[in-house]
Design a protein around this motif. Structure first.
Motif, PDB file in Angstrom:
ATOM      1  N   MET A   1       0.841  -1.195   0.000  1.00  0.00           N
ATOM      2  CA  MET A   1       0.000   0.000   0.000  1.00  0.00           C
ATOM      3  C   MET A   1       0.879   1.249   0.000  1.00  0.00           C
ATOM      4  O   MET A   1       1.992   1.223   0.522  1.00  0.00           O
ATOM      5  N   LYS A   2       0.343   2.320  -0.568  1.00  0.00           N
ATOM      6  CA  LYS A   2       1.054   3.583  -0.609  1.00  0.00           C
ATOM      7  C   LYS A   2       0.274   4.650   0.159  1.00  0.00           C
ATOM      8  O   LYS A   2      -0.958   4.622   0.235  1.00  0.00           O
ATOM      9  N   LEU A   3       1.007   5.579   0.715  1.00  0.00           N
ATOM     10  CA  LEU A   3       0.448   6.709   1.460  1.00  0.00           C
ATOM     11  C   LEU A   3       0.925   7.973   0.776  1.00  0.00           C
ATOM     12  O   LEU A   3       2.128   8.230   0.709  1.00  0.00           O
ATOM     13  N   LEU A   4      -0.006   8.756   0.229  1.00  0.00           N
ATOM     14  CA  LEU A   4       0.379   9.917  -0.571  1.00  0.00           C
ATOM     15  C   LEU A   4       0.019  11.213   0.143  1.00  0.00           C
ATOM     16  O   LEU A   4      -1.136  11.437   0.511  1.00  0.00           O
ATOM     17  N   TYR A   5       1.036  12.062   0.318  1.00  0.00           N
ATOM     18  CA  TYR A   5       0.884  13.386   0.922  1.00  0.00           C
ATOM     19  C   TYR A   5       1.645  14.407   0.083  1.00  0.00           C
ATOM     20  O   TYR A   5       2.660  14.065  -0.541  1.00  0.00           O
ATOM     21  N   GLU A   6       1.187  15.638   0.114  1.00  0.00           N
ATOM     22  CA  GLU A   6       2.055  16.723  -0.326  1.00  0.00           C
ATOM     23  C   GLU A   6       3.130  16.914   0.740  1.00  0.00           C
ATOM     24  O   GLU A   6       2.921  16.609   1.923  1.00  0.00           O
ATOM     25  N   THR A   7       4.276  17.442   0.340  1.00  0.00           N
ATOM     26  CA  THR A   7       5.434  17.488   1.237  1.00  0.00           C
ATOM     27  C   THR A   7       5.142  18.263   2.517  1.00  0.00           C
ATOM     28  O   THR A   7       5.437  17.786   3.626  1.00  0.00           O
ATOM     29  N   LEU A  28       5.604   5.666   1.880  1.00  0.00           N
ATOM     30  CA  LEU A  28       5.227   7.076   1.810  1.00  0.00           C
ATOM     31  C   LEU A  28       5.682   7.689   0.495  1.00  0.00           C
ATOM     32  O   LEU A  28       6.850   7.584   0.115  1.00  0.00           O
ATOM     33  N   VAL A  29       4.747   8.332  -0.193  1.00  0.00           N
ATOM     34  CA  VAL A  29       5.048   9.084  -1.411  1.00  0.00           C
ATOM     35  C   VAL A  29       4.703  10.543  -1.147  1.00  0.00           C
ATOM     36  O   VAL A  29       3.552  10.870  -0.852  1.00  0.00           O
ATOM     37  N   ASP A  44       3.129   6.163 -12.660  1.00  0.00           N
ATOM     38  CA  ASP A  44       4.168   5.130 -12.677  1.00  0.00           C
ATOM     39  C   ASP A  44       4.554   4.686 -11.274  1.00  0.00           C
ATOM     40  O   ASP A  44       4.860   3.514 -11.037  1.00  0.00           O
ATOM     41  N   LYS A  45       4.534   5.634 -10.315  1.00  0.00           N
ATOM     42  CA  LYS A  45       4.903   5.301  -8.943  1.00  0.00           C
ATOM     43  C   LYS A  45       3.815   4.517  -8.214  1.00  0.00           C
ATOM     44  O   LYS A  45       4.101   3.767  -7.278  1.00  0.00           O
ATOM     45  N   LEU A  46       2.571   4.712  -8.638  1.00  0.00           N
ATOM     46  CA  LEU A  46       1.445   4.159  -7.885  1.00  0.00           C
ATOM     47  C   LEU A  46       0.757   2.990  -8.571  1.00  0.00           C
ATOM     48  O   LEU A  46      -0.133   2.377  -7.984  1.00  0.00           O
ATOM     49  N   GLN A  47       1.146   2.673  -9.780  1.00  0.00           N
ATOM     50  CA  GLN A  47       0.454   1.646 -10.547  1.00  0.00           C
ATOM     51  C   GLN A  47       0.367   0.330  -9.778  1.00  0.00           C
ATOM     52  O   GLN A  47       1.354  -0.160  -9.227  1.00  0.00           O
ATOM     53  N   GLY A  48      -0.856  -0.245  -9.732  1.00  0.00           N
ATOM     54  CA  GLY A  48      -1.057  -1.522  -9.068  1.00  0.00           C
ATOM     55  C   GLY A  48      -1.183  -1.450  -7.563  1.00  0.00           C
ATOM     56  O   GLY A  48      -1.291  -2.486  -6.913  1.00  0.00           O
ATOM     57  N   GLU A  49      -1.179  -0.236  -7.005  1.00  0.00           N
ATOM     58  CA  GLU A  49      -1.213  -0.070  -5.551  1.00  0.00           C
ATOM     59  C   GLU A  49      -2.585   0.401  -5.072  1.00  0.00           C
ATOM     60  O   GLU A  49      -3.349   1.030  -5.820  1.00  0.00           O
ATOM     61  N   THR A  50      -2.877   0.103  -3.818  1.00  0.00           N
ATOM     62  CA  THR A  50      -3.957   0.769  -3.112  1.00  0.00           C
ATOM     63  C   THR A  50      -3.345   1.991  -2.439  1.00  0.00           C
ATOM     64  O   THR A  50      -2.349   1.861  -1.722  1.00  0.00           O
ATOM     65  N   VAL A  51      -3.921   3.163  -2.669  1.00  0.00           N
ATOM     66  CA  VAL A  51      -3.287   4.414  -2.252  1.00  0.00           C
ATOM     67  C   VAL A  51      -4.192   5.165  -1.274  1.00  0.00           C
ATOM     68  O   VAL A  51      -5.342   5.495  -1.608  1.00  0.00           O
TER      69      VAL A  51
END
Length: 265
Positions: A1-7, A28-29, A44-51
């Motif tokens: 799994m990925k966790l996406l935040y602005e910096t 963490l992205v 490209d960074k998130l493909q195939g992931e639950t975000v």
């Protein structure tokens, strides 16, 4: 799994990020480039992931979903929650009691807000037409409603996992981050019914739903928060909302149609 935040948001929310990573395997992205090229790179960074999508960028969220990336919350939740006018339209559609909201000031004094503001920012008490602020985003206008407090209900899936009553000390803004006082509260049956009606209509995974608690006990819905902050929850509850959210996401991955077949059973 990925966790996406602005910096900048990742820096402010490092404690919550650490809790999420303690209970779940999150990479963490941190991302700030929302241009077309930047969004293509993000795919490209998130493909195939639950975000777990913790940014306020509805158009980017929609683009990512169109590329087959599963977002928590989904793009439509991000769109409605980050537009107070759209949130009000949803309240009207569902027939839940809500604060009357207009695109032009119909009376004074009134409350003016940017439609896409959050966290109590860009909210003004306006006494006359000449005082209406100039803002970069469209404004909405609401009457000044006398109330004893406002309440934020935290909803994961179709369950209210907690609620916080917030009261202003010296301002009409009751946000905890702006100095308001908070206490744990339990929703009434009527309040919980309406809260869950909103969450089910959105098909949301993790949101905050805010309403005003009137002096006579009635309630008026005001806003929806996505992404919703958890600081006031941690201050008032024993449960760990990060753990509850991770449990919910694991259920999504296990049972939902987007589950990848190559994941361990």
């Amino acid at each position: 799994m990925k966790l996406l935040y602005e910096t900048a948001d990742a820096e402010r929310n490092y404690g919550f990020i650490e809790e999420l990573q303690r209970f779940g395997d999150f990479g963490l992205v941190q991302w700030d480039d929302w241009s077309e090229k930047g969004q293509a790179m993000l795919v490209d960074k998130l493909q195939g992931e639950t975000v777990l999508f913790r940014a306020r960028h509805p158009e980017a969220a929609r683009f990512l979903e169109d590329q087959g990336i599963h977002l928590v919350n989904r793009a439509e939740v991000n769109r409605i929650a980050n537009d107070k006018w759209q949130s009000y339209q949803l309240f009207l559609l569902l027939g839940v009691p809500s604060v009357p909201t207009h695109r032009e000031a119909t009376e004074f004094p009134c409350i003016a807000k940017t439609a896409d503001g959050h966290g109590g920012s860009e909210v003004w008490l306006v006494d006359k037409a000449e005082d209406i602020p100039t803002a970069a985003s469209p404004l909405i206008f609401q009457p000044v409603v006398e109330h004893q407090a406002d309440v934020r209900a935290y909803v994961i899936g179709t369950e209210v996992v907690g609620a916080v009553k917030r009261s202003a000390k010296s301002s009409f803004k009751a946000n905890y981050s702006l100095g308001g006082s908070i206490e744990k509260t339990v929703l009434s049956a009527a309040q919980e019914k309406d809260v869950l009606r909103i969450a089910r209509a959105l098909n949301s995974d993790y949101i905050g739903i805010d309403f005003l608690l009137l002096e006579d006990g009635r309630h008026l819905f005001n806003e929806i928060e996505d992404p919703v902050g958890a600081r006031s929850f941690y201050e008032t509850h024993d449960e760990n909302i990060a753990e509850l959210l991770v449990e919910h996401m694991r259920k999504l991955e296990k049972y939902a149609p987007f589950r990848r077949e190559d994941r361990p059973k």
